[in-house]
Design a protein around this motif. Structure first.
Motif, PDB file in Angstrom:
ATOM      1  N   TRP A  27       0.821  -1.217   0.000  1.00  0.00           N
ATOM      2  CA  TRP A  27       0.000   0.000   0.000  1.00  0.00           C
ATOM      3  C   TRP A  27       0.852   1.263   0.000  1.00  0.00           C
ATOM      4  CZ3 TRP A  27      -4.437  -1.362  -1.562  1.00  0.00           C
ATOM      5  CH2 TRP A  27      -5.012  -2.567  -1.157  1.00  0.00           C
ATOM      6  N   ILE A  28       2.176   1.110   0.049  1.00  0.00           N
ATOM      7  CA  ILE A  28       3.077   2.257   0.032  1.00  0.00           C
ATOM      8  C   ILE A  28       3.718   2.345  -1.351  1.00  0.00           C
ATOM      9  CG2 ILE A  28       5.137   3.294   1.055  1.00  0.00           C
ATOM     10  CD1 ILE A  28       2.910   3.089   3.073  1.00  0.00           C
ATOM     11  N   GLU A  29       3.655   3.531  -1.924  1.00  0.00           N
ATOM     12  CA  GLU A  29       4.247   3.751  -3.250  1.00  0.00           C
ATOM     13  C   GLU A  29       5.207   4.932  -3.167  1.00  0.00           C
ATOM     14  OE1 GLU A  29       2.710   5.112  -7.687  1.00  0.00           O
ATOM     15  OE2 GLU A  29       1.245   4.517  -6.163  1.00  0.00           O
ATOM     16  N   GLU A  30       6.413   4.726  -3.685  1.00  0.00           N
ATOM     17  CA  GLU A  30       7.419   5.789  -3.682  1.00  0.00           C
ATOM     18  C   GLU A  30       7.433   6.475  -5.038  1.00  0.00           C
ATOM     19  OE1 GLU A  30      11.088   7.648  -4.706  1.00  0.00           O
ATOM     20  OE2 GLU A  30      10.744   5.599  -5.380  1.00  0.00           O
ATOM     21  N   ARG A  31       7.393   7.792  -5.005  1.00  0.00           N
ATOM     22  CA  ARG A  31       7.494   8.596  -6.227  1.00  0.00           C
ATOM     23  C   ARG A  31       8.378   9.793  -5.944  1.00  0.00           C
ATOM     24  NH1 ARG A  31       1.302   9.226  -8.260  1.00  0.00           N
ATOM     25  NH2 ARG A  31       0.906   7.027  -8.650  1.00  0.00           N
ATOM     26  N   ALA A  32       9.487   9.861  -6.644  1.00  0.00           N
ATOM     27  CA  ALA A  32      10.403  10.998  -6.559  1.00  0.00           C
ATOM     28  C   ALA A  32      10.776  11.342  -5.116  1.00  0.00           C
ATOM     29  CB  ALA A  32       9.789  12.213  -7.256  1.00  0.00           C
ATOM     30  N   ALA A  57      -5.176   3.764   0.327  1.00  0.00           N
ATOM     31  CA  ALA A  57      -6.290   3.627   1.271  1.00  0.00           C
ATOM     32  C   ALA A  57      -6.407   2.215   1.824  1.00  0.00           C
ATOM     33  CB  ALA A  57      -7.600   4.039   0.589  1.00  0.00           C
ATOM     34  N   GLY A  58      -5.925   1.236   1.089  1.00  0.00           N
ATOM     35  CA  GLY A  58      -6.014  -0.151   1.546  1.00  0.00           C
ATOM     36  C   GLY A  58      -5.276  -0.417   2.843  1.00  0.00           C
ATOM     37  N   LEU A  59      -4.267   0.397   3.158  1.00  0.00           N
ATOM     38  CA  LEU A  59      -3.535   0.187   4.409  1.00  0.00           C
ATOM     39  C   LEU A  59      -4.471   0.289   5.610  1.00  0.00           C
ATOM     40  CD1 LEU A  59      -0.879  -0.280   5.918  1.00  0.00           C
ATOM     41  CD2 LEU A  59      -0.586   2.202   5.977  1.00  0.00           C
ATOM     42  N   TRP A  60      -5.467   1.162   5.515  1.00  0.00           N
ATOM     43  CA  TRP A  60      -6.340   1.414   6.672  1.00  0.00           C
ATOM     44  C   TRP A  60      -7.327   0.282   6.922  1.00  0.00           C
ATOM     45  CZ3 TRP A  60      -3.068   4.278   8.561  1.00  0.00           C
ATOM     46  CH2 TRP A  60      -2.415   5.253   7.815  1.00  0.00           C
ATOM     47  N   ALA A  61      -7.359  -0.713   6.029  1.00  0.00           N
ATOM     48  CA  ALA A  61      -8.173  -1.913   6.267  1.00  0.00           C
ATOM     49  C   ALA A  61      -7.362  -3.000   6.981  1.00  0.00           C
ATOM     50  CB  ALA A  61      -8.709  -2.453   4.934  1.00  0.00           C
ATOM     51  N   PRO A  82      -4.974  -4.635  10.072  1.00  0.00           N
ATOM     52  CA  PRO A  82      -5.026  -4.514  11.541  1.00  0.00           C
ATOM     53  C   PRO A  82      -4.193  -3.321  12.016  1.00  0.00           C
ATOM     54  CG  PRO A  82      -4.641  -6.797  10.891  1.00  0.00           C
ATOM     55  CD  PRO A  82      -4.529  -5.963   9.641  1.00  0.00           C
ATOM     56  N   ALA A  83      -4.595  -2.739  13.123  1.00  0.00           N
ATOM     57  CA  ALA A  83      -3.969  -1.510  13.630  1.00  0.00           C
ATOM     58  C   ALA A  83      -2.465  -1.645  13.813  1.00  0.00           C
ATOM     59  CB  ALA A  83      -4.628  -1.094  14.944  1.00  0.00           C
ATOM     60  N   GLU A  84      -1.998  -2.759  14.331  1.00  0.00           N
ATOM     61  CA  GLU A  84      -0.554  -2.906  14.544  1.00  0.00           C
ATOM     62  C   GLU A  84       0.195  -3.018  13.226  1.00  0.00           C
ATOM     63  OE1 GLU A  84       3.167  -3.120  16.479  1.00  0.00           O
ATOM     64  OE2 GLU A  84       1.241  -2.232  16.998  1.00  0.00           O
ATOM     65  N   VAL A  85      -0.427  -3.627  12.228  1.00  0.00           N
ATOM     66  CA  VAL A  85       0.191  -3.685  10.898  1.00  0.00           C
ATOM     67  C   VAL A  85       0.284  -2.273  10.330  1.00  0.00           C
ATOM     68  CG1 VAL A  85      -0.077  -4.553   8.534  1.00  0.00           C
ATOM     69  CG2 VAL A  85      -0.528  -6.065  10.490  1.00  0.00           C
ATOM     70  N   GLN A  86      -0.783  -1.502  10.455  1.00  0.00           N
ATOM     71  CA  GLN A  86      -0.758  -0.106  10.004  1.00  0.00           C
ATOM     72  C   GLN A  86       0.395   0.649  10.670  1.00  0.00           C
ATOM     73  OE1 GLN A  86      -4.466   1.883  10.850  1.00  0.00           O
ATOM     74  NE2 GLN A  86      -5.673   0.155  10.104  1.00  0.00           N
ATOM     75  N   ARG A  87       0.471   0.503  11.983  1.00  0.00           N
ATOM     76  CA  ARG A  87       1.487   1.226  12.747  1.00  0.00           C
ATOM     77  C   ARG A  87       2.891   0.861  12.279  1.00  0.00           C
ATOM     78  NH1 ARG A  87       5.067   1.175  16.436  1.00  0.00           N
ATOM     79  NH2 ARG A  87       4.976  -1.062  16.738  1.00  0.00           N
ATOM     80  N   GLN A  88       3.139  -0.430  12.114  1.00  0.00           N
ATOM     81  CA  GLN A  88       4.494  -0.844  11.719  1.00  0.00           C
ATOM     82  C   GLN A  88       4.825  -0.409  10.294  1.00  0.00           C
ATOM     83  OE1 GLN A  88       6.120  -4.594  12.819  1.00  0.00           O
ATOM     84  NE2 GLN A  88       5.069  -4.620  14.791  1.00  0.00           N
ATOM     85  N   VAL A  89       3.850  -0.416   9.393  1.00  0.00           N
ATOM     86  CA  VAL A  89       4.107   0.066   8.030  1.00  0.00           C
ATOM     87  C   VAL A  89       4.420   1.559   8.064  1.00  0.00           C
ATOM     88  CG1 VAL A  89       3.058   0.484   5.761  1.00  0.00           C
ATOM     89  CG2 VAL A  89       2.794  -1.751   6.864  1.00  0.00           C
ATOM     90  N   VAL A  90       3.666   2.318   8.824  1.00  0.00           N
ATOM     91  CA  VAL A  90       3.913   3.761   8.924  1.00  0.00           C
ATOM     92  C   VAL A  90       5.290   4.017   9.537  1.00  0.00           C
ATOM     93  CG1 VAL A  90       3.168   5.899  10.068  1.00  0.00           C
ATOM     94  CG2 VAL A  90       1.489   4.428   8.910  1.00  0.00           C
TER      95      VAL A  90
END
Length: 185
Positions: free
Chosen positions: A133-138, A145-149, A151-159
């Motif tokens: 759900w993370i895309e790098e551009r420049a 938006a799919g990240l927010w679906a 689990p909360a801990e997965v969201q936190r660790q990705v962020v």
């Protein structure tokens, strides 16, 4: 230690951390309200830049190790800071001794840290998958938006991983700061 090893062309270093150190690390993590990563204890093997670090004695108790050394006539050096109560580890060591009558021992806390490390390993698989759900551009990151679906801990660790990538920092921001950022997003 890494600088010392590099200067001598040493690519692998073994540290003498024991099960007692693992238990103390868990207690210190509890004191700072650490998440699963901070409660998982010390890693047995990790890379510190170009140096591979091993902790082969995490299953041995400090006194067991000292007994083994005494039995072979091998001396050791105690770090004088191990008695200085300014350091959290020394205070944790004293608390651990006080908890023993409750059955909260170094062995049991190290076992708990091991259980949590396995949970962290399983969670890392989910986090790696959610990184889609993370895309790098420049040099900027876009969070889908799919990240927010997830689990909360997965969201936190990705962020957190995204923040580390963006900033180049060695350590993640405090949990409360990450939570505020996620709430704002």
């Amino acid at each position: 230690i890494g600088d010392w090893a590099r200067a001598r062309g040493i690519g692998v270093v073994a540290l003498g951390h024991t099960r007692d150190d693992q238990a103390e690390t868990l207690l210190m993590g509890l004191a700072r309200t650490a998440g699963i990563g901070g409660l998982s204890g010390m890693r047995r093997v990790f890379d510190a830049g170009d140096i591979r670090v091993h902790r082969p004695l995490l299953d041995a108790g400090r006194e067991e190790l000292r007994g083994w050394l005494r039995g072979r006539g091998i001396g050791w050096v105690d770090d004088p800071t191990n008695e200085n109560e300014r350091f959290a580890r020394v205070r944790a060591r004293k608390v651990l001794a006080a908890l023993a009558p409750l059955g909260i021992t170094a062995e049991r806390l190290a076992e708990v840290a091991g259980h949590l490390a396995r949970v962290q390993d399983a969670l890392a698989v989910q986090v790696a998958a959610a990184a889609r759900w993370i895309e790098e551009r420049a040099g900027a990151l876009r969070i889908g938006a799919g990240l927010w679906a997830e689990p909360a801990e997965v969201q936190r660790q990705v962020v957190v991983q995204a923040l580390l990538w963006l900033t180049g920092a060695d350590y993640a921001p405090r949990a409360a700061e990450v939570e505020r950022l996620i709430a704002a997003m």
